[in-house]
Motif scaffolding. Structure first.
Motif, PDB file in Angstrom:
ATOM      1  N   UNK A  86       0.852  -1.188   0.000  1.00  0.00           N
ATOM      2  CA  UNK A  86       0.000   0.000   0.000  1.00  0.00           C
ATOM      3  C   UNK A  86       0.883   1.232   0.000  1.00  0.00           C
ATOM      4  N   UNK A  87       0.611   2.143  -0.918  1.00  0.00           N
ATOM      5  CA  UNK A  87       1.235   3.478  -0.882  1.00  0.00           C
ATOM      6  C   UNK A  87       0.211   4.412  -0.232  1.00  0.00           C
ATOM      7  N   UNK A  88       0.581   5.013   0.909  1.00  0.00           N
ATOM      8  CA  UNK A  88      -0.339   5.826   1.708  1.00  0.00           C
ATOM      9  C   UNK A  88       0.170   7.263   1.770  1.00  0.00           C
ATOM     10  N   UNK A  89      -0.684   8.220   1.381  1.00  0.00           N
ATOM     11  CA  UNK A  89      -0.315   9.639   1.423  1.00  0.00           C
ATOM     12  C   UNK A  89      -1.277  10.419   2.312  1.00  0.00           C
ATOM     13  N   UNK A  90      -0.750  11.463   2.947  1.00  0.00           N
ATOM     14  CA  UNK A  90      -1.558  12.470   3.641  1.00  0.00           C
ATOM     15  C   UNK A  90      -1.265  13.810   2.972  1.00  0.00           C
ATOM     16  N   UNK A  91      -2.321  14.511   2.561  1.00  0.00           N
ATOM     17  CA  UNK A  91      -2.150  15.806   1.906  1.00  0.00           C
ATOM     18  C   UNK A  91      -2.974  16.862   2.641  1.00  0.00           C
ATOM     19  N   UNK A  92      -2.370  18.020   2.863  1.00  0.00           N
ATOM     20  CA  UNK A  92      -3.077  19.162   3.426  1.00  0.00           C
ATOM     21  C   UNK A  92      -3.022  20.290   2.410  1.00  0.00           C
ATOM     22  N   UNK A  93      -4.211  20.742   1.986  1.00  0.00           N
ATOM     23  CA  UNK A  93      -4.312  21.765   0.942  1.00  0.00           C
ATOM     24  C   UNK A  93      -3.520  21.348  -0.295  1.00  0.00           C
ATOM     25  N   UNK A  94      -3.618  20.059  -0.642  1.00  0.00           N
ATOM     26  CA  UNK A  94      -2.991  19.456  -1.815  1.00  0.00           C
ATOM     27  C   UNK A  94      -1.465  19.435  -1.730  1.00  0.00           C
ATOM     28  N   UNK A  95      -0.915  19.565  -0.529  1.00  0.00           N
ATOM     29  CA  UNK A  95       0.535  19.457  -0.328  1.00  0.00           C
ATOM     30  C   UNK A  95       0.816  18.196   0.480  1.00  0.00           C
ATOM     31  N   UNK A  96       1.681  17.329  -0.052  1.00  0.00           N
ATOM     32  CA  UNK A  96       1.991  16.075   0.633  1.00  0.00           C
ATOM     33  C   UNK A  96       2.805  16.351   1.898  1.00  0.00           C
ATOM     34  N   UNK A  97       2.404  15.718   3.011  1.00  0.00           N
ATOM     35  CA  UNK A  97       3.140  15.819   4.273  1.00  0.00           C
ATOM     36  C   UNK A  97       3.443  14.411   4.762  1.00  0.00           C
ATOM     37  N   UNK A  98       4.419  14.305   5.630  1.00  0.00           N
ATOM     38  CA  UNK A  98       4.839  12.999   6.142  1.00  0.00           C
ATOM     39  C   UNK A  98       3.715  12.381   6.978  1.00  0.00           C
ATOM     40  N   UNK A  99       3.203  11.199   6.600  1.00  0.00           N
ATOM     41  CA  UNK A  99       2.125  10.582   7.384  1.00  0.00           C
ATOM     42  C   UNK A  99       2.583  10.030   8.732  1.00  0.00           C
ATOM     43  N   UNK A 100       3.889   9.775   8.893  1.00  0.00           N
ATOM     44  CA  UNK A 100       4.359   9.067  10.089  1.00  0.00           C
ATOM     45  C   UNK A 100       3.992   9.778  11.396  1.00  0.00           C
ATOM     46  N   UNK A 101       4.175  11.121  11.517  1.00  0.00           N
ATOM     47  CA  UNK A 101       3.810  11.769  12.783  1.00  0.00           C
ATOM     48  C   UNK A 101       2.343  11.580  13.152  1.00  0.00           C
ATOM     49  N   UNK A 102       1.456  11.583  12.147  1.00  0.00           N
ATOM     50  CA  UNK A 102       0.041  11.370  12.442  1.00  0.00           C
ATOM     51  C   UNK A 102      -0.193   9.973  13.006  1.00  0.00           C
ATOM     52  N   UNK A 103       0.407   8.972  12.356  1.00  0.00           N
ATOM     53  CA  UNK A 103       0.169   7.595  12.771  1.00  0.00           C
ATOM     54  C   UNK A 103       0.849   7.291  14.105  1.00  0.00           C
ATOM     55  N   UNK A 104       1.960   7.961  14.410  1.00  0.00           N
ATOM     56  CA  UNK A 104       2.683   7.688  15.651  1.00  0.00           C
ATOM     57  C   UNK A 104       2.151   8.481  16.833  1.00  0.00           C
ATOM     58  N   UNK A 105       1.658   9.717  16.587  1.00  0.00           N
ATOM     59  CA  UNK A 105       1.294  10.587  17.701  1.00  0.00           C
ATOM     60  C   UNK A 105      -0.195  10.869  17.829  1.00  0.00           C
ATOM     61  N   UNK A 106      -0.938  10.723  16.725  1.00  0.00           N
ATOM     62  CA  UNK A 106      -2.314  11.225  16.712  1.00  0.00           C
ATOM     63  C   UNK A 106      -3.187  10.591  17.782  1.00  0.00           C
ATOM     64  N   UNK A 107      -3.102   9.276  17.953  1.00  0.00           N
ATOM     65  CA  UNK A 107      -4.002   8.635  18.907  1.00  0.00           C
ATOM     66  C   UNK A 107      -3.780   9.139  20.326  1.00  0.00           C
ATOM     67  N   UNK A 108      -2.525   9.265  20.744  1.00  0.00           N
ATOM     68  CA  UNK A 108      -2.253   9.764  22.096  1.00  0.00           C
ATOM     69  C   UNK A 108      -2.655  11.220  22.238  1.00  0.00           C
ATOM     70  N   UNK A 109      -2.342  12.029  21.223  1.00  0.00           N
ATOM     71  CA  UNK A 109      -2.679  13.452  21.276  1.00  0.00           C
ATOM     72  C   UNK A 109      -4.191  13.642  21.312  1.00  0.00           C
ATOM     73  N   UNK A 110      -4.912  12.900  20.476  1.00  0.00           N
ATOM     74  CA  UNK A 110      -6.361  13.049  20.411  1.00  0.00           C
ATOM     75  C   UNK A 110      -7.036  12.470  21.651  1.00  0.00           C
ATOM     76  N   UNK A 111      -6.462  11.405  22.213  1.00  0.00           N
ATOM     77  CA  UNK A 111      -7.000  10.857  23.461  1.00  0.00           C
ATOM     78  C   UNK A 111      -6.914  11.894  24.566  1.00  0.00           C
TER      79      UNK A 111
END
Length: 387
Positions: free
Chosen positions: A350-375
């Protein structure tokens, strides 16, 4: 005498400012001439001026919008500081007891209209009445001068305590959500501005807390605080927070950024994360959103894209099959496709991308930190359906 510019005077001036120009270049013993006409130079200068004016207008509009928002908030705070004192409320009770009853009914209607906006955990911990000293003084004075109205004054004090306590609660939750969004590298103010620009409409239903149609500034502040809290917490749901593949079936095989291209063996940019795994392994939506594209894209093969609002989009590529269609509403962790080997691919992944305002950003911080931050922001467990 006043100088008069004859007809064609401006044209002559422009031609003097932008005369025909010739340039020559020498290369390998040969000389080449390049001529730039006056007309081309004037067109280029006009385009540059138009772009500069457009940029100035957009900056001015943004500054004016920010000024108005701050001015409105300052005005509300000033009105909030001028709430009625105990003596003023006593005068109102003495002049029109029936009107006070109508006002309290309007306030109750306002509070009940706010209830659907409340999260489930607010009822148990954050709505215990805690009347202010001014409200308590109002109850004492009304009770002394108009014993028959003491019950109404007590209701009013409880309503004010509820509204003020609930406002503080909404502000705390909004602040937590704002901090969480910033920790993940996103701009909460931009998200709020996008939320305000969303398409909306309907009949005008103005909320009021008195029979004459006016609204107490404390209750107006409550409504604004709840709206801000709701918009920010809705934005949290659209932040990528769930791993798009099962940990037990896949592993990361290529990261975001510079790498050696697997086909050309030359340096290239890679705008996503690759998850190596077996064909047919489930692919999960990384966040709540709406499926905005299902089909093929050059290089990506079979692709699903999910729009999460506020300019955030996730892309899932090289799929073997689709489990969603355009327009579907999905939650974080919903299965949307299956892992495959389509498109420009050297093996199943799987090739997985995250884009904000059509600009590609590194998905790793979201997958590593998002759950703890959002919790932490929500005070509850974030979704986790990737075992």
């Amino acid at each position: 005498m006043r100088n008069v510019i004859p007809a064609g005077g401006w044209g002559e001036r422009l031609r003097r400012w932008f005369p025909d120009r010739e340039f020559f270049m020498r290369s390998q013993g040969q000389v080449r001439f390049i001529k730039i006409s006056s007309r081309v130079q004037m067109a280029a200068a006009g385009l540059a001026l138009a772009l500069l004016v457009g940029w100035g207008v957009s900056m001015g509009a943004m500054a004016w919008s920010q000024y108005r928002a701050q001015a409105d908030r300052t005005l509300l705070l000033e009105r909030e500081a001028k709430v009625a004192t105990a003596q003023e409320r006593l005068d109102v009770y003495g002049a029109d007891l029936k009107g006070v009853e109508q006002d309290l009914r309007k306030r109750q209607d306002f509070l009940e209209a706010m209830v659907p906006m409340l999260p489930e955990d607010v009822v148990a911990d954050e709505t215990v009445s805690d009347s202010s000293s001014e409200a308590a003084a109002t109850v004492d004075k009304v009770g002394a001068f108009f014993p028959e109205a003491r019950g109404l004054a007590e209701i009013e004090a409880r309503q004010l305590a509820f509204a003020e306590r609930l406002t503080r609660y909404a502000d705390r939750r909004a602040k937590r959500a704002e901090q969480a969004i910033r920790k993940l590298g996103l701009d909460p103010q931009a998200m709020l501005r996008r939320a305000e620009r969303q398409a909306m409409g309907g009949p005008l239903e103005i909320l009021a807390t008195s029979a004459n149609g006016e609204i107490d500034p404390r209750f107006e502040r409550l409504g604004l605080s709840l709206a801000r809290m709701a918009a920010l917490e809705e934005s949290l749901d659209g932040i990528p927070q769930v791993r798009p593949t099962s940990r037990s079936q896949t592993k990361v095989s290529s990261g975001f950024g510079y790498r050696r291209d697997p086909f050309t063996r030359r340096g290239a940019m890679h705008y996503g994360l690759d998850f190596k795994g077996p064909i047919g392994a489930p692919i999960y939506s990384a966040a709540k959103g709406r499926v905005s594209f299902v089909g093929r894209k050059p290089g990506y093969g079979n692709v699903v894209e999910v729009s999460h609002g506020n300019g955030v989009m996730t892309r899932y590529a090289h799929l073997s099959r689709f489990a969603a269609k355009v327009g579907d509403r999905v939650e974080a962790g919903d299965v949307i496709a299956a892992l495959g080997n389509t498109g420009r691919s050297t093996g199943p992944h799987l090739h997985f991308e995250v884009r904000t305002n059509d600009r590609a950003v590194d998905p790793r911080p979201f997958l590593e930190k998002a759950q703890d931050v959002l919790k932490e922001a929500r005070g509850t467990d974030a979704a986790n359906r990737t075992s």
